[in-house]
Design a protein around this motif. Structure first.
Motif, PDB file in Angstrom:
ATOM      1  N   ASN A  99       7.010 -27.920  46.287  1.00  8.66           N
ATOM      2  CA  ASN A  99       7.641 -27.004  45.333  1.00  8.66           C
ATOM      3  C   ASN A  99       7.198 -27.293  43.898  1.00  8.66           C
ATOM      4  O   ASN A  99       6.983 -26.368  43.100  1.00  8.66           O
ATOM      5  N   THR A 100       7.076 -28.566  43.569  1.00  6.97           N
ATOM      6  CA  THR A 100       6.679 -28.932  42.210  1.00  6.97           C
ATOM      7  C   THR A 100       5.291 -28.415  41.875  1.00  6.97           C
ATOM      8  O   THR A 100       5.069 -27.810  40.818  1.00  6.97           O
ATOM      9  N   PHE A 101       4.340 -28.625  42.775  1.00  7.15           N
ATOM     10  CA  PHE A 101       2.982 -28.156  42.514  1.00  7.15           C
ATOM     11  C   PHE A 101       2.896 -26.634  42.572  1.00  7.15           C
ATOM     12  O   PHE A 101       2.103 -26.032  41.840  1.00  7.15           O
ATOM     13  N   SER A 102       3.693 -26.005  43.418  1.00  8.80           N
ATOM     14  CA  SER A 102       3.688 -24.549  43.481  1.00  8.80           C
ATOM     15  C   SER A 102       4.194 -23.942  42.174  1.00  8.80           C
ATOM     16  O   SER A 102       3.556 -23.041  41.603  1.00  8.80           O
ATOM     17  N   ILE A 103       5.319 -24.439  41.669  1.00  8.54           N
ATOM     18  CA  ILE A 103       5.846 -23.934  40.406  1.00  8.54           C
ATOM     19  C   ILE A 103       4.895 -24.248  39.257  1.00  8.54           C
ATOM     20  O   ILE A 103       4.704 -23.436  38.343  1.00  8.54           O
ATOM     21  N   PHE A 104       4.278 -25.420  39.310  1.00  5.69           N
ATOM     22  CA  PHE A 104       3.332 -25.801  38.261  1.00  5.69           C
ATOM     23  C   PHE A 104       2.138 -24.848  38.201  1.00  5.69           C
ATOM     24  O   PHE A 104       1.741 -24.386  37.123  1.00  5.69           O
ATOM     25  N   LEU A 105       1.573 -24.516  39.350  1.00  2.00           N
ATOM     26  CA  LEU A 105       0.417 -23.615  39.362  1.00  2.00           C
ATOM     27  C   LEU A 105       0.806 -22.196  38.971  1.00  2.00           C
ATOM     28  O   LEU A 105       0.063 -21.522  38.236  1.00  2.00           O
ATOM     29  N   LEU A 106       1.972 -21.738  39.436  1.00  2.00           N
ATOM     30  CA  LEU A 106       2.409 -20.381  39.108  1.00  2.00           C
ATOM     31  C   LEU A 106       2.758 -20.232  37.633  1.00  2.00           C
ATOM     32  O   LEU A 106       2.754 -19.108  37.106  1.00  2.00           O
ATOM     33  N   SER A 107       3.054 -21.328  36.975  1.00  2.00           N
ATOM     34  CA  SER A 107       3.412 -21.260  35.555  1.00  2.00           C
ATOM     35  C   SER A 107       2.236 -21.580  34.642  1.00  2.00           C
ATOM     36  O   SER A 107       2.017 -20.904  33.632  1.00  2.00           O
ATOM     37  N   SER A 108       1.451 -22.580  34.980  1.00  2.00           N
ATOM     38  CA  SER A 108       0.412 -23.041  34.059  1.00  2.00           C
ATOM     39  C   SER A 108      -0.765 -22.076  33.969  1.00  2.00           C
ATOM     40  O   SER A 108      -1.272 -21.805  32.871  1.00  2.00           O
ATOM     41  N   VAL A 109      -1.220 -21.551  35.104  1.00  2.00           N
ATOM     42  CA  VAL A 109      -2.401 -20.678  35.079  1.00  2.00           C
ATOM     43  C   VAL A 109      -2.125 -19.378  34.320  1.00  2.00           C
ATOM     44  O   VAL A 109      -2.862 -19.033  33.379  1.00  2.00           O
ATOM     45  N   ASN A 271      18.259 -24.615  51.392  1.00  2.00           N
ATOM     46  CA  ASN A 271      17.174 -25.164  52.216  1.00  2.00           C
ATOM     47  C   ASN A 271      16.092 -25.816  51.358  1.00  2.00           C
ATOM     48  O   ASN A 271      14.933 -25.879  51.758  1.00  2.00           O
ATOM     49  N   SER A 272      16.463 -26.282  50.169  1.00  2.00           N
ATOM     50  CA  SER A 272      15.527 -26.931  49.237  1.00  2.00           C
ATOM     51  C   SER A 272      14.379 -25.998  48.870  1.00  2.00           C
ATOM     52  O   SER A 272      13.223 -26.404  48.774  1.00  2.00           O
ATOM     53  N   GLN A 273      14.725 -24.705  48.636  1.00  2.00           N
ATOM     54  CA  GLN A 273      13.672 -23.733  48.345  1.00  2.00           C
ATOM     55  C   GLN A 273      12.963 -24.041  47.038  1.00  2.00           C
ATOM     56  O   GLN A 273      11.748 -23.841  46.934  1.00  2.00           O
ATOM     57  N   TRP A 274      13.696 -24.454  46.034  1.00  2.00           N
ATOM     58  CA  TRP A 274      13.081 -24.751  44.731  1.00  2.00           C
ATOM     59  C   TRP A 274      13.391 -26.180  44.278  1.00  2.00           C
ATOM     60  O   TRP A 274      13.427 -26.482  43.098  1.00  2.00           O
ATOM     61  N   LEU A 275      13.589 -27.061  45.216  1.00  2.00           N
ATOM     62  CA  LEU A 275      13.843 -28.471  44.897  1.00  2.00           C
ATOM     63  C   LEU A 275      12.559 -29.111  44.361  1.00  2.00           C
ATOM     64  O   LEU A 275      11.523 -29.104  45.026  1.00  2.00           O
ATOM     65  N   THR A 276      12.618 -29.675  43.166  1.00  2.00           N
ATOM     66  CA  THR A 276      11.480 -30.383  42.577  1.00  2.00           C
ATOM     67  C   THR A 276      11.721 -31.895  42.637  1.00  2.00           C
ATOM     68  O   THR A 276      12.816 -32.353  42.963  1.00  2.00           O
ATOM     69  N   ILE A 277      10.686 -32.650  42.298  1.00  2.00           N
ATOM     70  CA  ILE A 277      10.803 -34.107  42.393  1.00  2.00           C
ATOM     71  C   ILE A 277      11.830 -34.630  41.399  1.00  2.00           C
ATOM     72  O   ILE A 277      12.667 -35.481  41.739  1.00  2.00           O
TER      73      ILE A 277
END
Length: 366
Positions: A99-109, A271-277
């Motif tokens: 989730n952390t890397f998914s949110i990171f890529l969807l936001s940073s790019v 279900n930890s859909q957007w749970l980050t580290i």
């Protein structure tokens, strides 16, 4: 008969070409020390503050990560790497990492692309430039909790503004909270809203530092705005883009406020859909009161960020080396070249003084 030539108008003694050079005074040495030491003095407050309030908590967290820590007694039992083993073997860790890397890529790019575009627009000769440049920074100064609350209501599943708009144009409602990918898009939108203006101003400052002669020469050669942007602007922004990418990477891997305030529970979804580290770290430490596991997870996150930072550093060095021939000479070779240049300049100055002394008229008495 004795003839005497007229003495020169000046009674100053003739310059001696063999006179040793003047010694450097204490003031000159002090200025050289100031030139060498002042940069370190300017950056020292950050490092002093870091050593006082940052280094000790980091070291203390490393000690706690190897213990079964009891918060009440403020002591713990040494258990070695069991906390790290528990974290790495827990399925939630890998879900949180995904989730952390998914949110990171969807936001940073998208954030980087939009920031470059807005900075290019603000770099043009438009009216009220100061107003627009200050306007892009308004979302950044807003409280993260306020932004998260507003956007979480906008992306509500039933009565959210976004779903109401989609229903009005005939698109079915999106389960922004129950679907993992949709929740990542919603949280990434919050991040983009807050940080796009900040990165825009950094890129705008770098664009204004580009010499305008490049654009004038490109215009004379017949290059259009788009060609100038991709051939002049983007290559000149390489160091700044690398800085923005590194800071976005560090901030994206530590995202906490937006997923924490995305719903009323703050646990990352049913279900930890957007749970980050970082959100899981907070739940372990302050939800389960297990600071040993939370410290171990913090150090695992630190190692992940450090590895990515080293990769970015290597990429930065390789990119900078290709610009202007930097990095071709070692530091020792540059010092030797500088010393040789000073010696050559001193020799030329001595030769000039000798030539001037030789051309000075002397008193001739017969």
């Amino acid at each position: 008969m004795t003839s005497t030539l007229a003495r020169p108008a000046s009674d100053a003694p003739a310059k001696n070409p063999d006179r040793p050079p003047r010694r450097i005074g204490f003031g000159h040495r002090l200025s050289r020390w100031d030139l060498k030491l002042s940069p370190y003095l300017y950056i020292s407050p950050f490092f002093i503050l870091f050593f006082v309030v940052g280094l000790f908590p980091i070291a203390y967290t490393a000690v706690i990560s190897f213990m079964d820590w009891d918060l009440v007694r403020n002591s713990g039992e040494f258990i070695g790497f069991e906390q790290y083993t528990w974290v790495l073997s827990n399925p939630k860790f890998w879900i949180a990492l995904r989730n952390t890397f998914s949110i990171f890529l969807l936001s940073s790019v998208p954030q980087l692309i939009i920031a470059i575009f807005i900075a290019a627009m603000l770099d043009q000769n438009i009216r009220a430039k100061t107003f627009w440049r200050m306007g892009v920074l308004v979302p950044y100064v807003m409280a993260p909790v306020a932004v998260a609350l507003i956007f979480s209501n906008m992306f509500a599943d039933q009565y959210g503004l976004v779903n109401n708009f989609l229903a009005s144009i005939g698109i079915p409602a999106v389960p922004w909270h129950s679907d993992a990918f949709a929740s990542h898009i919603a949280i990434a939108t919050m991040v983009n809203f807050r940080w796009t203006g900040y990165n825009t101003l950094i890129l705008l400052a770098a664009m204004q530092a580009i010499p305008r002669d490049y654009y004038e020469a490109a215009t004379v050669d017949g290059a259009g705005k788009i060609r100038q942007f991709f051939s002049i602007t983007v290559p000149s922004l390489r160091p700044t883009l690398i800085f923005v990418i590194i800071t976005s990477t560090i901030g994206g891997l530590q995202i906490f406020d937006e997923p924490r305030m995305y719903d009323q529970y703050g646990t990352g979804g049913a279900n930890s859909q957007w749970l980050t580290i970082t959100l899981w770290l907070y739940n372990i430490g302050w939800g389960e009161w297990n600071f040993g596991r939370a410290a171990a997870l913090a150090w695992i996150l630190f190692i992940i960020i450090l590895v990515i930072g080293v990769i970015n550093l290597l990429v930065t060095q390789s990119v900078v080396r290709t610009e202007g021939g930097r990095g071709e000479l070692t530091r020792r070779q540059r010092r030797e070249q500088s010393r040789a240049a000073r010696e050559r300049l001193a020799a030329e100055s001595a030769a000039a003084r000798s030539s001037e002394a030789a051309s000075t008229p002397k008193e001739d008495v017969r």
